[in-house]
Design an enzyme around this catalytic site. Structure first.
Site, mmCIF file in Angstrom:
data_model
loop_
_atom_site.group_PDB
_atom_site.id
_atom_site.type_symbol
_atom_site.label_atom_id
_atom_site.label_comp_id
_atom_site.label_asym_id
_atom_site.label_seq_id
_atom_site.Cartn_x
_atom_site.Cartn_y
_atom_site.Cartn_z
ATOM 1 N N VAL A 297 -10.314 99.056 83.942
ATOM 2 C CA VAL A 297 -9.015 99.307 82.898
ATOM 3 C C VAL A 297 -9.396 99.116 81.393
ATOM 4 O O VAL A 297 -8.644 99.702 80.445
ATOM 5 C CB VAL A 297 -7.927 98.641 83.203
ATOM 6 C CG1 VAL A 297 -7.150 99.184 84.488
ATOM 7 C CG2 VAL A 297 -7.999 97.162 83.148
ATOM 8 N N TYR A 298 -10.591 98.459 81.006
ATOM 9 C CA TYR A 298 -10.781 98.305 79.786
ATOM 10 C C TYR A 298 -11.168 99.866 79.183
ATOM 11 O O TYR A 298 -12.428 100.228 79.522
ATOM 12 C CB TYR A 298 -12.168 97.326 79.617
ATOM 13 C CG TYR A 298 -11.983 95.725 79.915
ATOM 14 C CD1 TYR A 298 -10.494 95.581 80.250
ATOM 15 C CD2 TYR A 298 -12.702 94.881 80.021
ATOM 16 C CE1 TYR A 298 -10.220 94.148 80.514
ATOM 17 C CE2 TYR A 298 -12.738 93.690 80.577
ATOM 18 C CZ TYR A 298 -11.294 93.403 80.978
ATOM 19 O OH TYR A 298 -10.968 91.958 81.033
#
Length: 343
Positions: A61-62
């Site tokens: 998700v970064y």
């Protein structure tokens, strides 16, 4: 570089790893963290390897996968020299199964991370959060299959509560499945809740802790001090979004002591704060972040020296916060629950 055993596993990891949440900078939330692209990321990897730091932490998700892509490109040609950890669980698409810790989502999340990283295996893979809708044994069986397939080396849990982690460990033991050897969680001088239940659990069960945000979401860098204008900077401009709340007086009390010790030791405030975390029970690794090469060099200065017992006691006192129930009650039975199993 000091190396430590990662929990109840045979893997040794450097005391520091580089968190790559600042790589990519896609989206408003992660842009606040940083927007390091491939060229600068490559230079930061060079600096890390020169200092013996060969462990890099990321998550799908970064920056919506961009962090993994940048890290993978920065590591080209030297994958065999490094350890990579990544994480999955949180939403990565619009579909109803593009989130969580189901077999469906985990299998696809790992395959996608491998493609973005440009590698055939991830050394340490974390469940980024606990999914209460998926049976624990389904999650662990899926991870165990990925270990057997050679796509994951070891597994860990991040942001679980104590009972989440203990239930998972018990399920692994019951069915002979891959076991969480690491816990990645928030811990700092202005966020010591980890000590109340998760630290005793980690010590009892042999789980190595990787600490994220050891500088309290950027508040312990030395830029925020009592009696000065704190209306500008990353935190004031929205950088605290998504982070833990901190009482101003508690923050200033801790920074006052950090400042004094930093001057006496000829170190920076951040280096003192990181050194304190590095010396805590159960901590196997501290994940440092950096928006640029200068910050990285400064954070690496947390190694190679130790705070004195007096320094640690002063910081412990300044950062002390009375625990919630039942932990304050358990302090009264200290003869049978001594530190560090009881904080």
């Amino acid at each position: 570089m000091e190396h430590r055993q990662l929990g109840r596993s045979g893997l040794k990891v450097p005391a520091l790893s580089l968190g790559t949440g600042t790589f990519g900078g896609s989206g408003e939330f992660f842009e606040r963290w940083g927007s390091t692209q491939v060229d600068e990321a490559g230079r930061m990897v060079d600096i890390c390897l020169d200092h013996g730091l060969n462990f890099f932490d990321t998550a799908d998700v970064y920056s919506a996968g961009r962090s993994e892509e940048v890290l993978g490109q920065a590591l080209k040609g030297r994958r065999d020299r490094v350890l990579i950890s990544s994480k999955g669980t949180f939403t990565m698409g619009d579909g109803p199964n593009d989130v969580g810790s189901s077999r469906y989502h985990i299998t696809r999340a790992v395959e996608a991370s491998l493609r973005r990283l440009g590698t055939d295996h991830i050394d340490l893979y974390f469940m980024h959060g606990f999914d209460a809708l998926t049976p624990v044994d389904e999650t662990l069986r899926a991870l165990d299959d990925l270990i057997t397939a050679g796509k994951i080396g070891y597994i860990g849990a991040s942001n679980f509560s104590g009972w989440h982690l203990m239930k998972s460990l018990a399920t692994s033991e019951k069915w002979g499945l891959g076991r969480y050897v690491a816990y990645q969680g928030y811990y700092s001088l202005i966020g010591r809740d980890y000590e109340w239940e998760l630290m005793p659990l980690a010590l009892d069960q042999g789980v190595g802790t990787m600490v994220w945000s050891p500088l309290g979401w950027g508040r312990l860098t030395g830029k925020i001090r009592r009696g000065q204008d704190n209306s500008s900077g990353r935190i004031a401009s929205g950088g605290a979004v998504g982070g833990p709340p901190v009482d101003d007086e508690q923050l200033f009390r801790v920074v006052d002591v950090l400042d004094e010790i930093a001057r006496q030791r000829e170190k920076t405030v951040a280096q003192v704060a990181l050194n304190w975390v590095l010396r805590r029970p159960s901590v196997a690794n501290v994940v440092i972040g950096a928006r640029n090469e200068e910050q990285l060099q400064q954070n690496l200065g947390a190694l190679g020296w130790e705070l004195s017992a007096e320094d640690i006691a002063r910081l412990d006192e300044a950062s002390h916060k009375e625990p919630v129930y039942p932990y304050w009650h358990q302090k009264g039975f200290a003869s049978r629950n001594p530190k560090p199993t009881r904080w």
